[in-house]
Design a protein around this motif. Structure first.
Motif, short mmCIF file in Angstrom:
data_model
loop_
_atom_site.label_atom_id
_atom_site.label_comp_id
_atom_site.label_asym_id
_atom_site.label_seq_id
_atom_site.Cartn_x
_atom_site.Cartn_y
_atom_site.Cartn_z
N GLU A 65 -2.16 -39.25 -8.53
CA GLU A 65 -2.17 -37.78 -8.52
C GLU A 65 -0.96 -37.22 -9.28
N ARG A 66 0.17 -37.90 -9.16
CA ARG A 66 1.37 -37.47 -9.88
C ARG A 66 1.13 -37.54 -11.39
N TYR B 47 -6.28 -47.38 -8.56
CA TYR B 47 -6.75 -46.05 -8.96
C TYR B 47 -6.54 -45.92 -10.46
N ASP C 251 -7.80 -52.24 -4.77
CA ASP C 251 -7.32 -50.90 -4.44
C ASP C 251 -6.53 -50.29 -5.59
N GLN D 210 -11.70 -44.73 -8.44
CA GLN D 210 -11.47 -46.11 -7.99
C GLN D 210 -12.61 -46.94 -8.53
N PHE E 122 -2.91 -47.59 -11.13
CA PHE E 122 -2.04 -47.04 -10.10
C PHE E 122 -2.37 -47.69 -8.77
N LYS E 123 -1.33 -48.15 -8.07
CA LYS E 123 -1.54 -48.84 -6.79
C LYS E 123 -1.82 -47.87 -5.66
N THR E 124 -1.26 -46.68 -5.74
CA THR E 124 -1.49 -45.69 -4.67
C THR E 124 -2.11 -44.43 -5.25
N ARG E 125 -2.77 -43.70 -4.40
CA ARG E 125 -3.40 -42.46 -4.83
C ARG E 125 -2.34 -41.41 -5.17
N ILE E 126 -1.23 -41.44 -4.47
CA ILE E 126 -0.15 -40.48 -4.74
C ILE E 126 0.39 -40.66 -6.16
N GLU E 127 0.56 -41.91 -6.56
CA GLU E 127 1.02 -42.21 -7.91
C GLU E 127 0.01 -41.71 -8.95
#
Length: 129
Positions: free
Chosen positions: A109-110, A58, A56, A126, A102-107
């Protein structure tokens, strides 16, 4: 058929017994001399493997094209963004420059917001999906 004399057979057995001890002996001590660069290479490989095994993750793709342009863009990227790692990946028919883990999509996107200023065609991907 000729008969082999008993003395010769006995002599061959004795010679064989004395030589067997030398065939199976392992008395030497082995010392391995390892170059320090080898340990550095192993550490880099472990770091790369640990980033690949996570499903997972990104990444942000900042370029898609030929190899020479990809190398140039990756060098420019590494000069400007020191805290993000980047790599060139070959996918038919061209080369892609991927940056970040990046572990999360929010990170992701930032970071994409910062990268869009210099690389307007950037997008989040991904790789393992």
């Amino acid at each position: 058929m000729k008969k082999i004399p008993l003395k010769i057979i006995f002599l061959l057995i004795i010679i064989f017994c004395f030589n067997c001890g030398k065939l199976f002996s392992q008395e030497d001590k082995i010392t391995v001399l390892q170059n320090s660069k080898f340990e550095n290479l192993l550490n880099e490989k472990r770091k790369i493997n640990s980033s690949i095994t996570v499903n997972d993750i990104y990444k942000i793709q900042i370029y898609n094209g030929d190899i020479e342009s990809s190398k140039k863009i990756l060098i420019d990227f590494k000069k400007e963004f020191l805290n993000l790692d980047g790599t060139i990946v070959f996918y038919t028919p061209g080369y892609k420059v991927w940056v970040g883990n990046f572990k999360t999509r929010i990170e992701a996107e930032r970071n994409l917001l910062f990268l869009k200023a210099k690389y307007p065609n950037s997008l989040i991907i991904q790789p393992n999906k």
